[in-house]
Design an enzyme around this catalytic site. Structure first.
Site, PDB file in Angstrom:
ATOM      1  N   ARG A 193       0.978  -1.313  -0.007  1.00  0.00           N
ATOM      2  CA  ARG A 193      -0.020  -0.181  -0.038  1.00  0.00           C
ATOM      3  C   ARG A 193       0.902   1.208  -0.102  1.00  0.00           C
ATOM      4  O   ARG A 193       2.064   1.120   0.243  1.00  0.00           O
ATOM      5  CB  ARG A 193      -0.967   0.034   1.111  1.00  0.00           C
ATOM      6  N   GLY A 194       0.199   2.394  -0.161  1.00  0.00           N
ATOM      7  CA  GLY A 194       1.116   3.643  -0.186  1.00  0.00           C
ATOM      8  C   GLY A 194       1.340   3.916  -1.689  1.00  0.00           C
ATOM      9  O   GLY A 194       1.550   2.916  -2.419  1.00  0.00           O
ATOM     10  N   ALA A 195       0.921   5.266  -2.060  1.00  0.00           N
ATOM     11  CA  ALA A 195       1.018   5.541  -3.311  1.00  0.00           C
ATOM     12  C   ALA A 195       2.280   5.149  -4.499  1.00  0.00           C
ATOM     13  O   ALA A 195       2.115   4.379  -5.466  1.00  0.00           O
ATOM     14  CB  ALA A 195       0.629   6.935  -3.837  1.00  0.00           C
ATOM     15  N   ARG A 239      -7.162  -0.589  -7.419  1.00  0.00           N
ATOM     16  CA  ARG A 239      -7.562   0.438  -6.275  1.00  0.00           C
ATOM     17  C   ARG A 239      -7.570   1.538  -7.033  1.00  0.00           C
ATOM     18  O   ARG A 239      -6.584   1.902  -7.734  1.00  0.00           O
ATOM     19  CB  ARG A 239      -6.596   0.592  -4.984  1.00  0.00           C
ATOM     20  N   GLN A 287      -2.610   2.290  10.002  1.00  0.00           N
ATOM     21  CA  GLN A 287      -1.270   2.704   9.341  1.00  0.00           C
ATOM     22  C   GLN A 287      -0.281   3.419  10.056  1.00  0.00           C
ATOM     23  O   GLN A 287       0.840   3.323  10.046  1.00  0.00           O
ATOM     24  CB  GLN A 287      -1.555   3.192   8.059  1.00  0.00           C
ATOM     25  N   ASP A 322      -2.473  10.495  -2.306  1.00  0.00           N
ATOM     26  CA  ASP A 322      -2.528   9.555  -3.449  1.00  0.00           C
ATOM     27  C   ASP A 322      -2.844   9.885  -4.725  1.00  0.00           C
ATOM     28  O   ASP A 322      -2.626   9.127  -5.877  1.00  0.00           O
ATOM     29  CB  ASP A 322      -3.774   8.470  -2.962  1.00  0.00           C
ATOM     30  N   ASN A 375      -5.637  12.019   0.146  1.00  0.00           N
ATOM     31  CA  ASN A 375      -4.676  11.303   1.223  1.00  0.00           C
ATOM     32  C   ASN A 375      -5.811  10.312   2.057  1.00  0.00           C
ATOM     33  O   ASN A 375      -6.938  10.621   1.996  1.00  0.00           O
ATOM     34  CB  ASN A 375      -3.681  12.153   1.971  1.00  0.00           C
ATOM     35  N   LYS A 376      -5.083   9.777   2.764  1.00  0.00           N
ATOM     36  CA  LYS A 376      -5.918   8.778   3.784  1.00  0.00           C
ATOM     37  C   LYS A 376      -7.110   9.625   4.446  1.00  0.00           C
ATOM     38  O   LYS A 376      -6.720  10.650   4.974  1.00  0.00           O
ATOM     39  CB  LYS A 376      -4.760   8.359   4.784  1.00  0.00           C
TER      40      LYS A 376
END
Ligand code: MRU
Length: 336
Positions: free
Chosen positions: A47-49, A88, A192, A233, A243-244
């Site tokens: 995960r994470g862009a 995603r 996270q 992201d 973002n998150k």
């Protein structure tokens, strides 16, 4: 162990550090089939862009390795690439990574793999550059002093190939002796912040405390924070940044008390095909992530949820977007 790497074992495989198991257990996931990679992305094993960008590019190499071994039809290759690209929707880097290697597909898996490995190597260099630019900018606006930084989600080596974006800036500041403390939002629902960011900060020897997401506004209003650093992201041309989930609330609070809110992300996270954040597709995730904690039911059975994985922070709340190329002061009207 690296976040993501390629191995020639088994005719070509992708090795992931399984982030669903951290911090209690450090386990490697070996992926040999494209469908396994899609599942790993959707389960947030990776995960994470920026890391997803590398996964997209390496994933196409994996598809071609499978295809060359088993003689897949063009239609099947296209279906697998479609599934990977859309695993995603919000982080643009995943589709970007796929698109970067797509022109090489006709040349075969080795050419695609070569390019994918270049993308991974470039990501590591970009992170160092963002770290330097971000740290220099903070020193310029806040002075050469120890800082208390608030972060959200995980933006470290785990979200990239190494070093990180926002956490890369923290690492750079720490190496200059300029970090007093990091306050890491726990980042509900998948934690996270408390599982991954805290693990990385502890390993790096950087002083930190974990706070519940609901305490971020209080920390800002209590004067405990000098700057907020987050990743992204997808960033629109005007600087609006996805973002998150929870980033937006932090941005609004930071602006209320005049604390600079910075977005740190590589150029590959900038989606110049969209003018504003209104065009960003937000991923919605399942009820279980909210109604359960670590697989244990905590809400009444049958509860419905509202579970967007990301939110969009308008550019007016963002002091600057720091990429691997430059600092864009987007709240002053600079576009990307
Ligand atoms: O759902 P996740 O964990 O993939 O969300 C990740 C984030 O929102 C990160 O902050 C973002 O990708 C930047 S990572 C350097």
């Amino acid at each position: 162990m690296r976040t993501i790497s390629w191995s020639e074992a088994g005719g070509g495989s992708i090795h992931l550090l399984d982030q669903t198991k951290l911090p209690l257990s450090v386990e490697e996931l070996v992926i040999t089939r494209p469908a396994e990679l899609v599942t790993a992305i959707q389960r947030l094993c990776i995960r994470g862009a920026p890391a997803l960008g590398v996964a997209g590019a390496l994933g196409v190499a994996l598809i071609l390795k499978n295809s060359e071994r088993e003689g897949w039809s063009t239609a099947l290759i296209e279906r697998e690439i479609f599934a990977l690209r859309n695993a995603r929707p919000t982080a643009v880097n995943l589709a970007w990574g796929v698109s970067e290697v797509e022109p090489l597909i006709s040349k075969g898996s080795n050419e695609v793999l070569q390019r994918a490995l270049e993308i991974a190597a470039k990501d590591a260099v970009s992170c160092r550059e963002m770290g330097r630019l971000g740290a220099d900018f903070l020193v310029e606006i806040l002075g050469n002093r120890k800082l208390r930084i608030l972060t959200h989600c995980n933006t470290g080596a785990l979200a990239t190939t190494e070093w990180g974006t926002a956490l890369g800036v923290v690492q750079e500041l720490h190496s200059r002796g300029l970090i007093e403390e990091v306050l890491a939002d726990e980042t509900r629902p998948l934690l996270q912040g408390s599982r991954l960011t805290a693990w990385e900060l502890q390993k790096a020897g950087i002083p930190y405390r974990i706070l519940p997401d609901g305490a971020a506004a209080s920390a800002l209003f209590s004067g405990l924070i000098d700057a907020v650093l987050i990743g992204a992201d997808r960033i629109a041309r005007n600087g609006d940044s996805a973002n998150k989930i929870g980033s937006l609330g932090v941005a609004v609070s930071a602006n209320q008390v005049g604390v600079p809110f910075l977005v740190i992300a590589p150029e590959s996270t900038v989606d110049r095909s969209i003018a504003t954040g209104n065009e960003i597709e937000i991923e919605f995730r399942g009820d279980d992530e909210v109604t359960q904690i670590a697989g244990v039911q905590t809400a009444p059975f049958g509860s419905r949820t509202y579970n967007p994985a990301f939110d969009v922070t308008p550019a007016r709340y963002i002091k600057a977007v720091v990429t691997d190329e430059k600092v864009y002061e987007v709240s002053s009207g600079v576009s990307l």
